[in-house]
Design a protein around this motif. Structure first.
Motif, mmCIF file in Angstrom:
data_model
loop_
_atom_site.group_PDB
_atom_site.id
_atom_site.type_symbol
_atom_site.label_atom_id
_atom_site.label_comp_id
_atom_site.label_asym_id
_atom_site.label_seq_id
_atom_site.Cartn_x
_atom_site.Cartn_y
_atom_site.Cartn_z
ATOM 1 N N LYS A 190 3.022 -39.246 -10.575
ATOM 2 C CA LYS A 190 2.181 -39.934 -9.627
ATOM 3 C C LYS A 190 1.142 -39.025 -8.960
ATOM 4 O O LYS A 190 0.030 -39.694 -8.296
ATOM 5 C CB LYS A 190 3.060 -40.181 -8.434
ATOM 6 N N LEU A 191 1.015 -37.861 -9.263
ATOM 7 C CA LEU A 191 -0.151 -36.998 -8.780
ATOM 8 C C LEU A 191 -1.351 -37.221 -9.321
ATOM 9 O O LEU A 191 -2.568 -37.011 -8.906
ATOM 10 C CB LEU A 191 0.217 -35.735 -8.821
ATOM 11 N N ASN A 192 -1.440 -37.941 -10.648
ATOM 12 C CA ASN A 192 -2.636 -38.395 -11.417
ATOM 13 C C ASN A 192 -3.596 -37.019 -11.735
ATOM 14 O O ASN A 192 -4.662 -37.198 -11.549
ATOM 15 C CB ASN A 192 -3.541 -39.406 -10.706
ATOM 16 N N ARG A 193 -2.795 -35.954 -12.093
ATOM 17 C CA ARG A 193 -3.676 -34.834 -12.190
ATOM 18 C C ARG A 193 -4.616 -35.071 -13.647
ATOM 19 O O ARG A 193 -4.255 -35.664 -14.432
ATOM 20 C CB ARG A 193 -2.815 -33.580 -12.213
ATOM 21 N N SER A 194 -5.510 -34.006 -13.758
ATOM 22 C CA SER A 194 -6.276 -34.254 -15.160
ATOM 23 C C SER A 194 -6.530 -32.710 -15.612
ATOM 24 O O SER A 194 -6.612 -31.981 -14.631
ATOM 25 C CB SER A 194 -7.496 -34.937 -14.952
ATOM 26 N N TRP A 195 -6.809 -32.555 -16.662
ATOM 27 C CA TRP A 195 -6.894 -31.107 -17.306
ATOM 28 C C TRP A 195 -8.153 -31.226 -18.112
ATOM 29 O O TRP A 195 -8.781 -32.195 -18.153
ATOM 30 C CB TRP A 195 -5.911 -30.856 -18.300
ATOM 31 N N PRO A 196 -8.904 -29.848 -18.352
ATOM 32 C CA PRO A 196 -10.136 -29.831 -18.677
ATOM 33 C C PRO A 196 -10.572 -30.748 -20.161
ATOM 34 O O PRO A 196 -9.653 -30.655 -20.895
ATOM 35 C CB PRO A 196 -10.441 -28.336 -19.227
ATOM 36 N N THR A 197 -11.676 -31.164 -20.276
ATOM 37 C CA THR A 197 -11.935 -31.789 -21.762
ATOM 38 C C THR A 197 -13.340 -31.551 -21.891
ATOM 39 O O THR A 197 -14.210 -31.499 -20.869
ATOM 40 C CB THR A 197 -11.951 -33.432 -21.712
ATOM 41 N N VAL A 198 -13.786 -30.968 -22.937
ATOM 42 C CA VAL A 198 -15.016 -30.426 -23.493
ATOM 43 C C VAL A 198 -15.045 -31.120 -24.783
ATOM 44 O O VAL A 198 -14.181 -30.919 -25.399
ATOM 45 C CB VAL A 198 -15.186 -29.162 -23.044
ATOM 46 N N ALA A 199 -16.079 -31.412 -25.161
ATOM 47 C CA ALA A 199 -16.151 -32.182 -26.337
ATOM 48 C C ALA A 199 -16.323 -31.326 -27.728
ATOM 49 O O ALA A 199 -16.517 -31.763 -28.741
ATOM 50 C CB ALA A 199 -17.521 -33.099 -26.359
ATOM 51 N N THR A 200 -16.193 -29.966 -27.716
ATOM 52 C CA THR A 200 -16.489 -29.172 -28.769
ATOM 53 C C THR A 200 -15.523 -29.311 -29.780
ATOM 54 O O THR A 200 -15.882 -29.575 -31.157
ATOM 55 C CB THR A 200 -16.382 -27.680 -28.318
ATOM 56 N N GLY A 201 -14.446 -29.474 -29.543
ATOM 57 C CA GLY A 201 -13.141 -29.794 -30.447
ATOM 58 C C GLY A 201 -13.484 -30.911 -31.530
ATOM 59 O O GLY A 201 -13.410 -30.879 -32.577
ATOM 60 N N GLN A 242 -24.757 -31.870 -32.678
ATOM 61 C CA GLN A 242 -24.608 -30.947 -31.989
ATOM 62 C C GLN A 242 -25.540 -30.929 -30.851
ATOM 63 O O GLN A 242 -25.147 -30.206 -29.804
ATOM 64 C CB GLN A 242 -25.346 -29.689 -32.914
ATOM 65 N N GLU A 243 -26.261 -31.817 -30.615
ATOM 66 C CA GLU A 243 -27.153 -31.909 -29.076
ATOM 67 C C GLU A 243 -25.855 -32.489 -28.241
ATOM 68 O O GLU A 243 -26.121 -32.102 -26.942
ATOM 69 C CB GLU A 243 -28.326 -33.046 -29.230
ATOM 70 N N ILE A 244 -25.216 -33.580 -28.687
ATOM 71 C CA ILE A 244 -24.116 -34.141 -27.695
ATOM 72 C C ILE A 244 -23.300 -32.970 -27.391
ATOM 73 O O ILE A 244 -22.948 -32.958 -26.201
ATOM 74 C CB ILE A 244 -23.393 -35.219 -28.482
ATOM 75 N N GLU A 245 -22.946 -32.063 -28.385
ATOM 76 C CA GLU A 245 -22.086 -30.843 -28.119
ATOM 77 C C GLU A 245 -22.718 -30.075 -26.952
ATOM 78 O O GLU A 245 -22.129 -29.634 -25.906
ATOM 79 C CB GLU A 245 -21.837 -30.108 -29.134
ATOM 80 N N ASN A 246 -23.838 -29.741 -27.034
ATOM 81 C CA ASN A 246 -24.658 -28.890 -26.272
ATOM 82 C C ASN A 246 -24.685 -29.274 -24.802
ATOM 83 O O ASN A 246 -24.360 -28.803 -23.619
ATOM 84 C CB ASN A 246 -26.175 -28.824 -26.602
ATOM 85 N N GLU A 265 -22.387 -29.482 -19.082
ATOM 86 C CA GLU A 265 -21.712 -30.420 -18.188
ATOM 87 C C GLU A 265 -20.527 -29.843 -17.655
ATOM 88 O O GLU A 265 -20.222 -29.818 -16.507
ATOM 89 C CB GLU A 265 -21.476 -31.955 -18.716
ATOM 90 N N TYR A 266 -19.643 -29.329 -18.589
ATOM 91 C CA TYR A 266 -18.538 -28.716 -18.529
ATOM 92 C C TYR A 266 -18.688 -27.572 -17.705
ATOM 93 O O TYR A 266 -17.920 -27.334 -16.563
ATOM 94 C CB TYR A 266 -17.819 -28.198 -19.796
ATOM 95 N N THR A 267 -19.929 -26.795 -18.144
ATOM 96 C CA THR A 267 -19.799 -25.389 -17.242
ATOM 97 C C THR A 267 -20.396 -25.660 -15.728
ATOM 98 O O THR A 267 -20.001 -25.104 -14.781
ATOM 99 C CB THR A 267 -20.949 -24.437 -17.926
ATOM 100 N N ASN A 268 -21.276 -26.626 -15.648
ATOM 101 C CA ASN A 268 -21.638 -27.251 -14.245
ATOM 102 C C ASN A 268 -20.512 -27.700 -13.408
ATOM 103 O O ASN A 268 -20.492 -27.176 -12.190
ATOM 104 C CB ASN A 268 -22.749 -28.372 -14.247
ATOM 105 N N VAL A 269 -19.544 -28.297 -13.771
ATOM 106 C CA VAL A 269 -18.468 -28.673 -12.990
ATOM 107 C C VAL A 269 -17.567 -27.640 -12.731
ATOM 108 O O VAL A 269 -17.150 -27.668 -11.762
ATOM 109 C CB VAL A 269 -17.541 -29.819 -14.162
#
Ligand code: C2E
Ligand code: MG
Ligand code: MG
Length: 391
Positions: A253-264, A377-381, A386-390
């Motif tokens: 119910k807490l609806n928590r979320s965990w990090p996602t970054v597209a590298t993998g 690779q551009e999408i990856e960059n 985005e991940y580091t800014n967040v």
């Protein structure tokens, strides 16, 4: 604790209804959200003491009582499932079964009965198979597992990387997922060898079209490392310990979320693309050489449709979350162009064009292939920025 209990204790506990399930969440590494849960048995004694399975499952397995325990727990799972799905109906629920549970028809029949009576939908049910080592030669068990798979239920090979010859078993049994073992996962942050084993297992599973869950994730560092090498689901006490049913409900119910970054996932998409190009080149080479030997017949035939090749499956599947990203949007056309060149090459080779005359087309293939890689690779960059800014 192991060894303190007798078979009589276990039989009494079973008839007194003292076994319960605790639930540990599984997180989808693409969305960062809870996507499923594993049911883990606990023995809740009348004095409120809670006993872990390592203290009684080995005896249950060696004595054969495991069959009755699994059948009784499956009925409990169906009740718990209604409560879980009343709160979040998208969760997949997995339970552990020993391969020995498939020595007779009872479990398969109970599952079939539950599905036919709409007590659970097969696409929300998953079985984690433990103790697969001893049963390799038992054809009956394998047949039952194929029956289970035909019902639409997912099968996971538990503890992958803990035993030996698991790879051999993967090719014979109908698994849809492998679960990296807690011991292996726990060591990847300080053992390069274990990291390499995890990475190769993930790559192999991906090539075979299998999902990979990592269990025993105890730190953010391990989570991010596994994420980065293309693991698809995560489980472990860094996310949450196994919880009693109602605590688990509060947790979701807490609806928590965990990090996602597209590298993998982007790394896997690049590997898929490189593999696809190699299949085209290998096929051209075989066709031009008239080389139809056993190996070339085993070789994968290149998927010429850009929507159904592996990269296409990613693009129109989990990759869709990058819609709006300029590189993602351009990628569709570049990828389709690449496939056109691939198709032209194969058609020309089939018409008997010599390899020398195919060289210009092969250059086109390389040029288009570089464009596709660059876009990925551009999408990856951008995803990393985005991940580091967040953060
Ligand atoms: P498993 O299926 O591989 O489950 C993973 C085990 O890792 C669980 O232990 C879980 O509590 C533990 N774990 C979870 N997060 C972490 C973590 O971050 N670090 C570490 N080190 N461990 C973590 P548990 O619940 O004691 O279960 C042990 C094993 O007992 C299970 O391993 C499974 O093989 C077996 N088992 C559990 N429930 C059942 C059942 O209903 N039937 C059968 N046949 N076996 C079961
Ligand atoms: Mg398990
Ligand atoms: Mg395991």
């Amino acid at each position: 604790m192991s060894g303190c209990y007798s078979l009589k204790d276990l039989e009494r506990a079973l008839s007194n209804d003292e076994f319960v399930y605790y639930y540990q969440p599984k997180v989808c590494m693409v969305t960062g959200e809870v996507c499923g849960t594993e049911a883990l048995i606990r023995w809740q004694k009348p004095d409120c003491c809670v006993i872990r399975p390592s203290a009684f499952i080995p005896l249950a397995e060696s004595s054969g009582l495991i069959n009755d325990i699994t059948l009784s727990m499956f009925q409990k799972l169906l009740i718990d499932k209604s409560i879980i799905h009343d709160n979040c109906d998208k969760l997949t629920i997995s339970f552990n079964a020993s391969a020995k549970d498939f020595l007779n028809n009872k479990l398969t029949e109970a599952i079939e009965h539950a599905i036919n009576n709409h007590l659970i939908s097969p696409d929300k049910l998953e079985i984690e198979l433990t103790e697969t080592v001893v049963l390799d030669e038992m054809k009956d068990v394998r047949d039952k597992l194929f029956q289970i798979q035909e019902l639409g239920i997912l099968l996971t090979m538990d503890d992958f990387g803990a035993g030996y010859s698991n790879i051999n078993r993967l090719s014979k049994w109908p698994f849809s997922t492998i679960k990296l073992d807690t011991g292996l996962v726990g060591k990847i942050s300080f053992s390069k060898k274990n990291l390499t084993i995890a990475q190769s297992s993930i790559m192999m599973a991906h090539q075979l079209g299998l999902d990979v869950v990592a269990e025993g994730i105890e730190t953010e560092n391990i989570y991010m490392t596994l994420h980065n090498i293309g693991c698809t689901q995560a489980q472990g006490c860094w996310i949450s310990h196994p919880l009693p049913l109602f605590d688990f409900i509060e947790f979701i119910k807490l609806n928590r979320s965990w990090p996602t970054v597209a590298t993998g996932s982007l790394y896997m998409a690049q590997l898929d693309h490189i593999q696809w190009r190699k299949t085209i080149i290998d096929t051209i080479f075989s066709l031009c050489n008239g080389d139809i030997n056993e190996l070339s017949q085993l070789r994968e035939t290149p998927e010429l449709d850009p929507t159904t090749c592996r990269l296409g499956i990613w693009y129109y599947g989990s990759g869709k979350k990058y819609k709006g990203n300029i590189w993602y949007d351009y990628l569709e056309e570049a990828h389709a162009r690449l496939h056109k060149v691939g198709l032209k090459l194969i058609e020309s080779a089939l018409r008997g064009t010599s390899i020398n005359r195919l060289i210009p087309l092969m250059r086109d293939l390389t040029e288009q292939s570089v464009v596709v890689i660059q876009m990925l690779q551009e999408i990856e960059n951008e995803s990393i920025t985005e991940y580091t800014n967040v953060k």
